[in-house]
Design a protein around this motif. Structure first.
Motif, mmCIF file in Angstrom:
data_model
loop_
_atom_site.group_PDB
_atom_site.id
_atom_site.type_symbol
_atom_site.label_atom_id
_atom_site.label_comp_id
_atom_site.label_asym_id
_atom_site.label_seq_id
_atom_site.Cartn_x
_atom_site.Cartn_y
_atom_site.Cartn_z
ATOM 1 N N GLU A 318 0.853 -1.292 0.021
ATOM 2 C CA GLU A 318 -0.082 -0.047 -0.058
ATOM 3 C C GLU A 318 0.878 1.184 0.032
ATOM 4 N N ASP A 319 1.933 1.060 0.665
ATOM 5 C CA ASP A 319 2.978 2.648 0.898
ATOM 6 C C ASP A 319 3.293 2.783 -0.554
ATOM 7 N N ARG A 321 2.368 1.570 -3.383
ATOM 8 C CA ARG A 321 1.179 2.065 -4.561
ATOM 9 C C ARG A 321 0.779 3.712 -4.019
ATOM 10 N N ASP A 322 0.775 3.860 -2.746
ATOM 11 C CA ASP A 322 0.319 5.291 -2.301
ATOM 12 C C ASP A 322 1.572 6.170 -2.990
ATOM 13 N N HIS A 325 1.135 6.757 -6.801
ATOM 14 C CA HIS A 325 0.172 7.595 -6.775
ATOM 15 C C HIS A 325 0.313 9.219 -6.558
ATOM 16 N N ARG A 326 1.157 9.362 -5.266
ATOM 17 C CA ARG A 326 1.481 10.671 -5.179
ATOM 18 C C ARG A 326 2.435 11.343 -6.077
ATOM 19 N N THR A 488 -9.501 9.499 -2.160
ATOM 20 C CA THR A 488 -8.257 8.496 -1.336
ATOM 21 C C THR A 488 -7.525 9.802 -0.472
ATOM 22 N N ALA A 490 -4.530 10.338 -0.363
ATOM 23 C CA ALA A 490 -3.170 11.018 -1.338
ATOM 24 C C ALA A 490 -3.856 12.245 -2.047
#
Length: 773
Positions: A318-319, A321-322, A325-326, A488, A490
């Motif tokens: 998840e980190d 992916r996050d 995304h960021r 989300t 982000a």
């Protein structure tokens, strides 16, 4: 009994960390040290603690530990208590056998209230009760988990490994969403219990305080849901006067509602292990068995290790992916800010890159509202609906940022356009005006499969109506409407960063404009002073030229040739024209310097007076006047007379040759202003040159065709500007022209006697703009 009598929050307030009892598969002793810290005393004990004591429970309370515990416990407890540093989570102290109980696992920890809690948990499988026996079996489990990358595969593997280790009939991995509803995302079972894979369970199944306890204490075991709770004696700690804190106890008795819930699920025993991500409860490994079933502390610790490995792997996925995304959002943000830096006005840069603006928030539509101008991008509500949203946001106290995935639940009018905007993310980009960037997401209709009807039935009991857990867990489908995909973390945080960047640009632009405004005001003041001085000083020389030329004509014309007399006539005409120019320039300068004296003006009466003044110019002409009803406005009468005199005089002049000439004067009432117009059927003008009309000494017709000096419309614009209005014109060659001006309506909330700063009215932003500017 009415439903209103139902206490829907009673379950969430239940003090489950101080139940005052334990489960009967073990014994509990609570110890406290004396004031000098030299010895420990037995302050509380479970009612079934007799096998651990030399005397009856009631006789052992209040006495030193070494005097009352059995010899089998004395040695391990003395070693543990001698350390004088106690963990706040249960740790194994040793194994021993007690009469009539058998082999027990000794666990101890320091409670929140200062007591040392010693728990003696019965062992049913001594081989699986030894940590050195269990942990070697974990190697294969860890290797299997390490070999997987896909989150779904990791979760499924964890469920399989926990069931293989423990022997439960069914093992679920249960994930919480943003609203604390839980979904079964992985499952492994032997078929004795029904499958709950992909089913959703409501947040009310695990109340707030239960979730908090899951976060603090990662393990919980209920070997037999049919157990009878064993009370703790005495109920209150003699030293604190409060119940014993069992937040981290392995024997803690659970809520009767939860036991009933288990029975309704047809599970006689259960175990749960918490999955935490960055200290927050992400989900649970939830284990169930159809019959009473006990798992040792060693096996529970092994399952806890699997949960921690899951936490690390899930957090990594998840980190990553996050972070990706960021990074993508940061790149889009950089492009948007670059476009704003190059655009004029700067806010237009956002809509010049519409794809980036939408991708920034994964939205299907967006709106930029800045200083009452609304620009739409993509699939959006109408401008009127967007402005209604902005007004509603302003009523909320103009929040800096607002987001929801169910807009109509908060703003009922949004139900009319939820096909375009069921979800809203908005950031305020100005502290002076209601200016926002808004992103929209449409309604997404979804079918959710619940584990039973999530609504809890009520049951009447003497004197009260209380809630009971659901009795059915058959798949129950619900169609979810009026919601968009949620924003989300982000997206919300990057939107906040974009807001701060835009606010920085706005403030910098405001500072630049303020500096330019000060410089412009200084320059205008100097220019006005200069033009006043020049025009005032030039009046006398031109008068002298005209006077001496006329004397020359009168006294010496007989001595001049025809050519000389013609030259002299030209000098007089030119000097008179120059004098008129100077007089008008002086008037134009005085208009910018003079103080406004606003009074109520009957515009209909004023038009009549101006027509009488201009009557000599219309002598011998056929003019069809059409003057509509005109309102009373507030303004400076001298300037308003000048405006109407210039516009009507031009209409008379430029309709020369039309038979008949048609001149119309009218108005249009608007919410914040009054629009006036003067139309004619005269020679008109080329619309391409409309911007020149209101400039000083700007003319679109030759002097031989129509007399004039080109300052009348400049005076009109300056007078209307001084009142906070706007001016513009429309025309076509040989088809006539129309001149418009607006006057803002008086603000009823302001004092009638209050004068604007520097004699100028407040400049209200009009809704109508000059389309040619």
């Amino acid at each position: 009994m009415a439903t209103d009598d139902l206490d829907l929050n009673a379950c969430s307030r239940e003090p489950i960390h101080i139940p005052g009892s334990i489960q009967p598969h073990g014994l509990l002793l609570a110890l406290s040290d004396d004031a000098a810290g030299a010895a420990f005393t037995l302050t509380q004990a479970s009612a079934n603690a007799g096998p651990a004591l030399r005397v009856a429970v009631e006789d052992a309370l209040g006495r030193p530990v070494e005097e009352v515990v059995r010899p089998e416990l004395a040695g391990p407890l003395a070693d543990f208590l001698g350390k004088r540093s106690f963990p706040n989570r249960p740790v194994p102290v040793g194994l021993t056998a007690l009469p009539s109980v058998g082999m027990v696992q000794i666990l101890a920890h320091a409670a929140e209230d200062g007591a040392v809690v010693v728990e003696l948990e019965r062992l049913t499988d001594e081989a699986n009760s030894r940590l050195d026996h269990v942990y070697p079996r974990m190697r294969e489990t860890i290797e299997r988990l390490d070999a997987l990358n896909a989150p779904a595969d990791i979760l499924a593997c964890a469920a399989q490994e926990v069931r293989a280790l423990t022997g439960f009939d069914r093992v679920l991995v249960y994930r919480f969403d943003a609203d604390w509803h839980g979904t079964v995302v992985a499952e492994d079972g032997n078929g004795r219990l029904p499958s709950y894979l992909d089913l959703r369970f409501p947040a009310t199944d695990i109340p707030v305080q239960a979730r908090e306890l899951y976060r603090l204490n990662r393990q919980r075991l209920i070997p037999d849901s049919g157990y009878a709770p064993v009370p703790i004696l005495p109920a209150l700690n003699p030293g604190t006067g409060r119940p014993l804190d069992l937040s981290f106890s392995v024997l803690r008795s659970v809520s009767p509602v939860h036991v009933e819930y288990m029975r309704n699920m047809e599970t006689a025993s259960s175990m749960s292990v918490s999955i935490l991500l960055h200290g927050r409860l992400w989900g649970l490994i939830s284990c169930h068995h159809k019959d009473p079933f006990q798992v040792s502390y060693a096996l529970r610790s092994a399952c806890d290790l699997i949960a921690q490995i899951l936490s690390v792997r899930i957090a990594a996925v998840e980190d990553r992916r996050d972070a990706e995304h960021r990074i993508a959002l940061k790149a889009i943000q950089a492009r948007l800010l670059a476009a704003m830096a190059q655009a004029d006005p700067f806010i237009a840069g956002l809509t010049e890159a519409p794809d980036d603006l939408l991708r920034f928030a994964a939205a299907t539509g967006a709106a930029v509202v800045f200083e009452q101008t609304c620009t739409l991008v993509g699939e959006t509500p109408t401008v009127r609906e967007v402005m209604g949203l902005v007004s509603w946001l302003a009523e909320q106290g103009e929040p800096e940022q607002f987001e929801t995935d169910s807009l109509s639940a908060l703003h009922p009018p949004a139900a009319a356009f939820e096909d375009k905007a069921a979800g809203l993310l908005a950031i305020a980009v100005s502290k002076l005006h209601a200016s926002y960037i808004l992103w929209f997401r449409p309604e997404v209709v979804r079918t959710v499969r619940w584990g039973g009807d999530p609504r809890k039935p009520e049951r009447h009991e003497p004197g009260a109506t209380r809630l009971h857990p659901r009795t059915s867990f058959e798949a129950w489908k619900e169609t979810v409407r009026h919601r968009a995909l949620p924003w989300t973390l982000a997206e919300r945080e990057t939107a906040a960063e974009l807001r701060h960047a835009i606010i920085g640009i706005v403030l910098r632009k405001a500072e630049e404009l303020a500096a330019l405004s000060r410089e412009l005001a200084r320059s205008n003041k100097e220019l006005e002073s200069f033009s006043y001085s020049v025009s005032h000083d030039l009046r006398a020389p031109f008068r002298h030229i005209v006077g001496y030329a006329e004397l020359l004509q009168e006294l010496e014309s007989d001595h001049l040739s025809a050519t000389g007399r013609r030259y002299l006539d030209t000098i007089v005409d030119a000097a008179n024209t120059a004098g008129s120019l100077v007089d008008n320039l002086l008037h134009f300068s005085q208009m910018g310097r003079s103080e406004l004296t606003p009074v109520s003006i009957d515009m209909g009466q004023l038009v009549g007076e101006v027509r009488e003044t201009l009557a000599p110019e219309a002598v011998g002409r056929a003019i069809d006047w059409n003057v509509g009803p005109l309102p009373t406005v507030r303004g400076d009468p001298t300037m308003m007379r000048l405006v109407l005199q210039n516009l009507l005089s031009n209409a008379i002049k430029y309709t020369r040759g039309r038979e008949p000439a048609r001149i119309a004067v009218g108005c249009e009432d608007r919410p914040k202003e009054t629009l006036f117009y003067v139309r004619d059927n005269g020679v008109g003008f080329n619309q391409a040159y409309v911007k020149k009309l209101f400039g000083v000494f700007q003319r679109l017709h030759r002097n031989e065709e129509f007399e004039g000096i080109g300052i009348g419309l400049a005076n009109v614009r300056r007078a209307v500007d001084r009142h906070g209005g706007q001016t513009w014109a429309e025309g076509r060659l040989d088809e006539g022209a129309a001149f418009f001006f607006t006057l803002p309506k008086a603000d009823p909330t302001k004092s009638e006697s209050a004068k604007p700063e520097s004699g100028k009215p407040d400049r209200a932003k009009p809704e109508l703009r000059d389309p040619n500017e």
